[in-house]
Design an enzyme around this catalytic site. Structure first.
Site, PDB file in Angstrom:
ATOM      1  N   SER A 243      57.898 -23.248  -4.603  1.00 53.01           N
ATOM      2  CA  SER A 243      59.024 -24.104  -5.004  1.00 53.01           C
ATOM      3  C   SER A 243      60.297 -23.580  -4.364  1.00 53.01           C
ATOM      4  CB  SER A 243      59.176 -24.090  -6.531  1.00 53.01           C
ATOM      5  OG  SER A 243      60.396 -24.677  -6.928  1.00 53.01           O
TER       6      SER A 243
ATOM      7  N   TYR B 294      59.899 -18.658 -14.217  1.00 48.80           N
ATOM      8  CA  TYR B 294      59.190 -19.605 -13.346  1.00 48.80           C
ATOM      9  C   TYR B 294      59.599 -19.385 -11.894  1.00 48.80           C
ATOM     10  CZ  TYR B 294      58.096 -24.087 -11.104  1.00 48.80           C
ATOM     11  OH  TYR B 294      57.638 -25.058 -10.240  1.00 48.80           O
TER      12      TYR B 294
ATOM     13  N   LYS C  91      57.316 -18.136  -8.551  1.00 47.01           N
ATOM     14  CA  LYS C  91      57.215 -18.878  -7.298  1.00 47.01           C
ATOM     15  C   LYS C  91      57.616 -18.009  -6.103  1.00 47.01           C
ATOM     16  CE  LYS C  91      55.621 -22.786  -8.790  1.00 47.01           C
ATOM     17  NZ  LYS C  91      54.289 -23.280  -8.347  1.00 47.01           N
TER      18      LYS C  91
END
Length: 257
Positions: free
Chosen positions: A148, A161, A165
């Site tokens: 991401s 998160y 990534k």
């Protein structure tokens, strides 16, 4: 454009995780349109059934296997069922991700942290470990991890998160080096803000959306199909000299750590 004209993956067998919605669905569909036999998976049986029937109705070679990537028995079953049906695996697209936490990074519990890294990073590694021997038997293969833009720029409220990534970028580089001797290419795609359910908190709030668009030179939100085309290219023989790369598809957003 006909399905045949999207080719270059004919004869390939692809496994795609978290493939029943959004980016994963678009990737699975595009790989199948390119001629690959695709195995879609997700942790909910009903979603797998719906997606499989939808893609088969388009005349695409797709089967579905329920798989919670965080469970060893499910990962093994995904591989076993793919081999039972097709006898080989040429492509792995690891797309599964969760985000059970939103808030200040220092407020993240150990339990939430572990869940994020177990699904977003550890499962990608363990599924790769499960599949690489079968790619080796085939004389090569292609692995694509879905990271991401958050891996380059930690998004507010999404610290854990975002860090998970970032970890996928490192996994890509290390795995590419290790798998090169097997003629297995390993690359990573880092989508920007894409119009999916996962990003709806950003795209459905007009004030937040406008702030995001200010950071995107192309001044628009991406669509899942744009990720599907990129992944299909990376899995094709046209990308046979590309490995260990982290490719950002984010409308021009800056992508440097």
């Amino acid at each position: 454009m006909s399905v045949k004209n999207l080719g270059s993956l004919a004869g390939k067998v692809a496994v795609v995780t978290a493939a029943t919605d959004g980016i994963g669905f678009a990737i699975a569909r595009r790989l199948a349109q390119g001629g690959a036999s695709v195995v879609v998976s997700s942790r909910k049986e009903a979603n797998v059934k719906r997606t499989t029937e939808s893609l088969q109705s388009e005349g695409l070679d797709v089967i579905g296997v329920k798989c919670h990537v965080g469970l060893e028995e499910d990962r093994k079953n995904l591989v076993d069922e793919t081999l039972k049906k097709h006898g080989a695996i040429d492509i792995l697209v690891s797309n599964a991700a969760v985000n059970p936490f939103f808030g200040n990074l220092l407020d993240c519990s150990g339990e939430a942290w572990d869940k994020i890294f177990d699904i977003n990073v550890k499962s990608a590694f363990l599924l790769t470990k499960e599949i690489v021997p079968h790619m080796e038997k085939r004389g090569g293969g292609s692995i694509v991890y879905i990271s991401s833009i958050a891996g380059y720029h930690a998004m507010p409220g999404l610290g854990p998160y975002s860090i998970s990534k970032t970890a996928l970028l490192g996994l890509t580089r290390a795995m590419a080096d290790e798998c090169a001797k097997y003629n297995i290419r390993v690359n990573c795609v880092a989508p920007g803000v894409i119009d999916t359910k996962f990003s709806s908190a950003l795209t459905e709030n007009e004030a937040v959306k406008e702030k995001m668009l200010d950071q995107i030179p192309l001044r628009r939100i991406g669509v899942p199909q744009e990720m599907g085309g990129l992944v299909a290219f990376l899995c094709s023989d046209e990308a046979s000299y590309i490995t260990g790369e982290n490719i950002t598809a984010a409308g021009g957003m800056e992508s440097r750590l």
